[in-house]
Design an enzyme around this catalytic site. Sequence first.
Site: not given
Length: 443
Positions: A210, A257
């Site tokens: 991402h 993350h």
Amino acid sequence: MSLSQRLAQLAGRLQEPQKVARFQRLCGVEALPRRSAAPATDPREDEKAEAPLAGDARRREPQPPGSDRNQCPAKPDGGGGGGGAGAPNGVRNGLATELGPASPRRVGALRRNSLTGEEGELAHVSNWPLYYLFCFGTELGNELFYILFFPFWIWNLDPLVGRRLVVIWVLVMYLGQCTKDIIRWPRPASPPVVKLEVFYNSEYSMPSTHAMSGTAIPISMVLLTYGRWQYPLIYGLILIPCWCSLVCLSRIYMGMHSILDIIAGFLYTILILAVFYPFVDLIDNFNQTHKYAPLIIIGLHLALGIFSFTLDTWSTSRGDTAEILGSGAGIACGSHVTYNMGLILDPSLDILPLARPPITVTLCGKAILRILIGMVFVLIVRDIMKKITIPLACKIFNIPCDDVRKARQHMEVELPYRYITYGMVGFSITFLVPYIFFFIGIS
């Protein structure tokens, strides 16, 4: 202490899940308390309480047997780093069942993983503007955004820029997905992290794709359009950090993350762009003009897909990689046919930079019409190809297709399904849909 030891120590601190949890709490996200015992309660009450939180389209379903195959364990040496003995990558995060009194600040998982049945945690959210802002930011790296963004560029703005954005996106995402499967670091542990989104939880964590996409797309847009279109450079310099930071921070906010994953994804993208961006013009021209370009494109993308499937056991990243490669191959082949048929011609270099056309009702009407007609056609193509390819692949390779989710965990099903389906989607975007526009007079 040597420099390498200091860097390793810094990397370890940046990977700690406690830092992710601290950022979530700073933004107003806290996990609901978990029930340690199992008192006699009516399970129907829990079901009624949970259902409204996720909406009708996200009702809780039982996790299918065998979904533990979706686990991506950490390396034996504890490469995941950081403290916290939470659930490893791919392991379902238990739903908090201690709901307490009704509260408007309670939220369910953003997305449920339809392939694994995995669900996220319920959490208290005290800052709703940030929640919706980061939900939007994380969608800038998901399929819904891509399937709208790239066609919009190709159909309404600048086909050349759209094609080259796809070339860069395919390269960046493919390298990012393969790197994940080579490094094999797990997602941040939960607890202490609250997993608001679990759609990609079965994938590895390092680097954040991402973050890579959220860095590559705005930078590439500015590089491809500045000098080709007339606009102040300051607009691009504002767009890049805003877009990039929104996507990157949203992944920490969602609990998907660590800070290290985000930084690595950003730096990795800068390196890829520095090395490969000078060749984007050459690649695009080859795709359009070379006699054997379609054969080379299809063969190369298929070989890259097969290679990526050999890197690790099944996870949703396998399908994502095949989807990315199929889309890229389809768009490139479609642009080759479109160019040779003269449906879409790029403006001559003599008239650059291009000026923005005046905004009129006719211009906006045609743009909206192209998006509506084009997207309906693309979605129909995707649905038809999905219904054809999965049963056909199961039949060819003698794989039971009673449970589609289990069937798609086989490379023999997932690779052809994703590659062919999204290859046709890409081909539709750059050839079939523009041909329809030409036929009905709205090109």
